[in-house]
Write a protein that holds these residues in place. Sequence first.
Motif, PDB file in Angstrom:
ATOM      1  N   ARG A 122      12.095  -4.878  -2.339  1.00 47.19           N
ATOM      2  CA  ARG A 122      10.915  -4.325  -1.673  1.00 47.19           C
ATOM      3  C   ARG A 122       9.725  -4.478  -2.614  1.00 47.19           C
ATOM      4  O   ARG A 122       9.886  -4.371  -3.826  1.00 47.19           O
ATOM      5  CB  ARG A 122      11.119  -2.833  -1.379  1.00 47.19           C
ATOM      6  N   MET A 123       8.560  -4.747  -2.063  1.00 47.98           N
ATOM      7  CA  MET A 123       7.344  -4.799  -2.868  1.00 47.98           C
ATOM      8  C   MET A 123       6.323  -3.870  -2.235  1.00 47.98           C
ATOM      9  O   MET A 123       5.990  -4.028  -1.073  1.00 47.98           O
ATOM     10  CB  MET A 123       6.807  -6.230  -2.899  1.00 47.98           C
ATOM     11  N   ARG A 124       5.884  -2.881  -2.999  1.00 52.44           N
ATOM     12  CA  ARG A 124       4.943  -1.892  -2.465  1.00 52.44           C
ATOM     13  C   ARG A 124       3.612  -2.086  -3.165  1.00 52.44           C
ATOM     14  O   ARG A 124       3.492  -1.961  -4.386  1.00 52.44           O
ATOM     15  CB  ARG A 124       5.496  -0.484  -2.720  1.00 52.44           C
ATOM     16  N   CYS A 125       2.587  -2.423  -2.367  1.00 52.75           N
ATOM     17  CA  CYS A 125       1.251  -2.591  -2.946  1.00 52.75           C
ATOM     18  C   CYS A 125       0.583  -1.220  -3.056  1.00 52.75           C
ATOM     19  O   CYS A 125       0.800  -0.347  -2.222  1.00 52.75           O
ATOM     20  CB  CYS A 125       0.397  -3.505  -2.070  1.00 52.75           C
ATOM     21  N   LEU A 148       5.570 -19.008 -12.855  1.00 51.87           N
ATOM     22  CA  LEU A 148       6.442 -17.849 -13.060  1.00 51.87           C
ATOM     23  C   LEU A 148       5.626 -16.574 -13.090  1.00 51.87           C
ATOM     24  O   LEU A 148       4.510 -16.560 -13.593  1.00 51.87           O
ATOM     25  CB  LEU A 148       7.280 -17.987 -14.337  1.00 51.87           C
ATOM     26  N   ARG A 149       6.168 -15.546 -12.497  1.00 53.22           N
ATOM     27  CA  ARG A 149       5.474 -14.263 -12.403  1.00 53.22           C
ATOM     28  C   ARG A 149       6.488 -13.135 -12.532  1.00 53.22           C
ATOM     29  O   ARG A 149       7.679 -13.280 -12.269  1.00 53.22           O
ATOM     30  CB  ARG A 149       4.693 -14.152 -11.095  1.00 53.22           C
ATOM     31  N   LEU A 150       5.929 -12.003 -12.946  1.00 54.05           N
ATOM     32  CA  LEU A 150       6.745 -10.830 -13.176  1.00 54.05           C
ATOM     33  C   LEU A 150       7.050 -10.135 -11.839  1.00 54.05           C
ATOM     34  O   LEU A 150       6.216 -10.135 -10.941  1.00 54.05           O
ATOM     35  CB  LEU A 150       5.934  -9.902 -14.075  1.00 54.05           C
ATOM     36  N   VAL A 151       8.244  -9.541 -11.723  1.00 52.68           N
ATOM     37  CA  VAL A 151       8.538  -8.678 -10.576  1.00 52.68           C
ATOM     38  C   VAL A 151       9.254  -7.429 -11.080  1.00 52.68           C
ATOM     39  O   VAL A 151      10.344  -7.509 -11.656  1.00 52.68           O
ATOM     40  CB  VAL A 151       9.404  -9.391  -9.512  1.00 52.68           C
ATOM     41  N   VAL A 152       8.595  -6.304 -10.925  1.00 51.30           N
ATOM     42  CA  VAL A 152       9.142  -5.006 -11.330  1.00 51.30           C
ATOM     43  C   VAL A 152       9.157  -4.137 -10.082  1.00 51.30           C
ATOM     44  O   VAL A 152       8.158  -3.502  -9.750  1.00 51.30           O
ATOM     45  CB  VAL A 152       8.262  -4.351 -12.423  1.00 51.30           C
ATOM     46  N   PRO A 153      10.290  -4.114  -9.355  1.00 56.74           N
ATOM     47  CA  PRO A 153      10.248  -3.637  -7.969  1.00 56.74           C
ATOM     48  C   PRO A 153       9.965  -2.144  -7.796  1.00 56.74           C
ATOM     49  O   PRO A 153       9.605  -1.742  -6.704  1.00 56.74           O
ATOM     50  CB  PRO A 153      11.650  -3.982  -7.446  1.00 56.74           C
ATOM     51  N   TRP A 154      10.095  -1.339  -8.838  1.00 61.06           N
ATOM     52  CA  TRP A 154       9.845   0.099  -8.653  1.00 61.06           C
ATOM     53  C   TRP A 154       8.406   0.476  -8.978  1.00 61.06           C
ATOM     54  O   TRP A 154       8.030   1.631  -8.941  1.00 61.06           O
ATOM     55  CB  TRP A 154      10.829   0.930  -9.478  1.00 61.06           C
ATOM     56  N   LYS A 155       7.609  -0.497  -9.332  1.00 64.88           N
ATOM     57  CA  LYS A 155       6.200  -0.252  -9.636  1.00 64.88           C
ATOM     58  C   LYS A 155       5.315  -0.886  -8.573  1.00 64.88           C
ATOM     59  O   LYS A 155       5.737  -1.781  -7.836  1.00 64.88           O
ATOM     60  CB  LYS A 155       5.851  -0.837 -11.008  1.00 64.88           C
ATOM     61  N   TYR A 156       4.049  -0.419  -8.515  1.00 64.72           N
ATOM     62  CA  TYR A 156       3.103  -1.014  -7.578  1.00 64.72           C
ATOM     63  C   TYR A 156       2.920  -2.495  -7.891  1.00 64.72           C
ATOM     64  O   TYR A 156       3.023  -2.923  -9.043  1.00 64.72           O
ATOM     65  CB  TYR A 156       1.766  -0.282  -7.628  1.00 64.72           C
ATOM     66  N   GLY A 157       2.636  -3.249  -6.835  1.00 67.59           N
ATOM     67  CA  GLY A 157       2.613  -4.701  -6.919  1.00 67.59           C
ATOM     68  C   GLY A 157       1.725  -5.271  -8.008  1.00 67.59           C
ATOM     69  O   GLY A 157       2.029  -6.329  -8.564  1.00 67.59           O
ATOM     70  N   PHE A 158       0.613  -4.583  -8.330  1.00 62.98           N
ATOM     71  CA  PHE A 158      -0.303  -5.181  -9.299  1.00 62.98           C
ATOM     72  C   PHE A 158       0.291  -5.256 -10.705  1.00 62.98           C
ATOM     73  O   PHE A 158      -0.255  -5.959 -11.570  1.00 62.98           O
ATOM     74  CB  PHE A 158      -1.655  -4.444  -9.313  1.00 62.98           C
TER      75      PHE A 158
END
Lengths: 316, 203
Positions: A134-137, A224-234
């Motif tokens: 999930r990605m939450r903005c 390549l980009r970071l994905v930290v799913p429990w944090k806001y998208g930015f």
Amino acid sequence: MLIKSPDDILPSEITSPALYSRRRDFIKTGIGLGASLILPGTAAFAAPKPTVPFSTAKKSPYSTTDESLTDHQDVTRYNNYYEFGTNKADPARYADALQTRPWTVSIEGLVKQPKTLGIDDILKVAPLEERIYRMRCVEGWSMVIPWVGLPLSSLLKQVEPLGGAKYVEFITAVQPENMPGVRRRVLDWPYTEGLRLDEAMHPLTIMAVGLYGEALLNQNGAPLRLVVPWKYGFKNGKSIVKIRFTDKEPRTSWMKAGPFEYGFYSNVNPEVDHPRWSQARERRIGEFTKRKTLMFNGYGDQVAQLYTGMNLKINF
Amino acid sequence: MPQPSPRQLALIKTSLFLLCLLPMVRLAVGVYEDSLGANPIELITRDLGTWALNFLLIALTITPLRKATGWHWLVRLRRMLGLYAFFYALLHLSSYLWLDQFFDWGEILKDIIKRPFITVGMLTFLLLVPLALTSNNLAIRRLGGKRWQQLHQLIYPLTICAVLHYWWLIKLDVMLPGIYAGLLAALLMVRVRDGWQKLRQRY
């Protein structure tokens, strides 16, 4: 008083899923036909050839399984990538100009031996995995995205951090001639983000290199980009060129832009509102009514222990 | 155009009426074709709000334009433009209440109390209501010209509120609301200047 119940929508008002997807298909077919008429050859939208087959990425137990994926066209055309403009459609429009080859990432700072890795070497650091997250903005919308990537920890382990290293800073690309958005200083370029070392090493944290079984499109942060799913998208810095180990909490671009609105942690938290809007609910892209936002974006079981004893209202 | 004939004016009014409907038609077509992007609800709400603000500013342009050109008949178009501002504001509010919040009155009330940009947006709308209700000849007769004019001075604070509403909702890039604020400031300055000159002539 109006009591909200599912009966609020008359059955006659609901667009049937079949009709809904037919509508979308109609548009897709239209676009596809148009493209095949204009472009010779069969591969109308050929991405730069990935050296590693992204579609064979192995499934991961960390993926969410019971949620439907956000449409590919929404994931790739509704983006915040301010280097290409602050409008959501700007990245898809302008990001083609981004030069993603050759690409190197230098890992430096409080490490024994700094290293610069080429993108093709990074792709071999660990087997690629499909991670459906999930990605939450922070703006109040969300998506479900099938990323392809590798655990960030596997990349960070390429160097030996010194004892004093407590944080990791991520610095992203600035290509002024290719990025129309950086001509205006809406943010302090280059866009930087940061994580605490334990957050960076957490198994959920990945460096994404693809989505939907293909190499990342530029508007999604190629290569390549970071994905930290429990944090806001930015928090998910795009097109990363530098990773720096530090002893002090890095000041990120958003913290500089709005210190009272964007904190270092920026964990998804329905109880801590943005000063100007509520974070209690979100609109999942493609859905009509809003849904409740989950603590840590629903990843609390895995990550809550990172923050035991911390006041999340102060450390927002 | 110095003074159009009644027939010409009727034609101008009809054309303007249809022209002002175009933003809504464009949205309706977008909904029908499903071409409003990934977040159509946000796009619809914002577009309607933008047009409400556009019409407020266009209506405020009539008086200076009239003075600059000497085309006094332009004032005959002002009521329609003001009512269109109300029309788009009403659709904007409905879109927020229905599409965005889905009539979740608890959330809506919280929003109004806690979110300054929603508070000021609601205030804008509340101030618009009496102006829309009195935008007819009967109301002018009932109130008397002077009181009617005083009431309609509300357009100034209300439009300032509308620009604030826009400014405060923007996450970061305030270039667009900045442009609106600049236009509004220019329109207000014209009034201040005219008022000052009137005052000087009198004393």
